[in-house]
Each structure stands twice: as C-alpha cells, then as structure tokens.
Design a protein around this motif. Structure first.
Motif, mmCIF file in Angstrom:
data_model
loop_
_atom_site.group_PDB
_atom_site.id
_atom_site.type_symbol
_atom_site.label_atom_id
_atom_site.label_comp_id
_atom_site.label_asym_id
_atom_site.label_seq_id
_atom_site.Cartn_x
_atom_site.Cartn_y
_atom_site.Cartn_z
ATOM 1 N N TYR A 1 -37.795 77.298 -2.639
ATOM 2 C CA TYR A 1 -38.745 76.393 -1.986
ATOM 3 C C TYR A 1 -39.678 77.175 -1.054
ATOM 4 N N PHE B 1 -26.271 76.425 -1.503
ATOM 5 C CA PHE B 1 -27.613 75.834 -1.609
ATOM 6 C C PHE B 1 -28.719 76.786 -1.164
ATOM 7 N N SER C 1 -33.650 66.463 -2.671
ATOM 8 C CA SER C 1 -34.446 67.555 -2.100
ATOM 9 C C SER C 1 -35.348 67.012 -0.991
ATOM 10 N N ASP D 1 -33.601 63.088 -5.906
ATOM 11 C CA ASP D 1 -32.589 64.093 -6.247
ATOM 12 C C ASP D 1 -31.960 64.732 -5.003
ATOM 13 N N TRP E 1 -36.910 63.326 -1.884
ATOM 14 C CA TRP E 1 -36.930 62.926 -3.287
ATOM 15 C C TRP E 1 -35.590 62.326 -3.677
ATOM 16 N N GLU F 1 -31.839 77.472 -3.376
ATOM 17 C CA GLU F 1 -32.825 76.383 -3.428
ATOM 18 C C GLU F 1 -33.806 76.499 -2.266
#
Length: 140
Positions: free
Chosen positions: A60, A53, A109, A107, A105, A56
């Motif tokens: 971000y 991860f 995140s 999803d 969120w 990501e």
C-alpha cells in the motif's frame, strides 16, 4: 512527522492536510514528495515488519507517491492525532482528516490518508527515515 499516504496524494488531499496544519498555526519545517522504498518502510514500521499483515502495508505504502511533512509547534503530536482522527475511517469523527477523506473497503482494507508520529521520540526516528538530510530537526 506526518505522511500523506498514497491514497491521500492520489485523492488530492495534500493541500487539505497542509491547510489544517497551518490553520492550527503549526509550522511546516520540511515537505517533500517521495516514493517509499522497502528499506524506508522497514525502518519506519520496525514493530510491524514481522507481522503477517506487514506486506499489505508495504505494498500500500509503495503503491504511489507520498508526502512527508515535518511540522512543529506546541503540542503538535497530540493535536495532529486529534486532527487525523482514529485509524479506522468509518469510526473517525466528521471533521477529522480520516473522517472526511478516509475510506474502508468491505474486504477490511483501510485507506486512511495520513500517518502521524505517536510521540516526539518516534517523530525524531521517522524524520531520520524520510528526511535524512534534516535528521536533527524534531517536532515539539
């Protein structure tokens, strides 16, 4: 060492974070707006670089400017962790930075506004990443 993450900057919470620090009588010893580089993020998150991860997180943290803060005062590391709240905004208590300003969120995140060092030793390492010109300044 504190970072106001890109979502915190974009949402206008730089002043909120600084005000909360000042109300607790902590001192701001360093403050700057930066655009994170891959090299800085890899140095900042060395324990995560090999995780699936990580990219990501990197994307971000590079999505916009962030604000790097060196703050000092007795108990700053533990106190700011309490002020920030738990990592997941939906689990963070009202009155904490993440509880008041963060969001999760559907999803999965997370936009949790701030990062804070977990120990004085980590703070010293992170200061070298974000404030190489002040590398000898440490949080209490």
């Amino acid at each position: 060492m504190i970072l106001v993450k890109p979502d915190g900057v974009a949402s206008g919470h730089i002043g909120d974070v600084i005000s909360r620090l000042e109300r607790r009588r902590f001192t701001i010893d360093g403050l700057k707006v930066v655009r994170a580089t891959r090299a800085q993020l890899q140095a900042h998150y060395p324990q995560l670089v090999d995780k699936p991860f990580y990219h990501e997180i990197e994307d971000y943290m590079m999505s916009g400017p962030l604000v790097a803060i060196i703050a000092s005062g007795t108990g700053i590391v533990a106190d700011f962790h309490k002020m920030a709240g738990v990592t997941k905004p939906e689990e963070a208590a009202c009155g904490t930075i993440r509880g008041d300003f963060g969001r999760a969120w559907p999803d999965g995140s997370i936009l949790n506004v701030v990062h804070s060092s977990d120990s004085p030793e980590t703070a010293a390492d992170e200061i070298k990443v974000w404030f190489p010109e002040l590398a000898d300044v440490e949080e209490d």
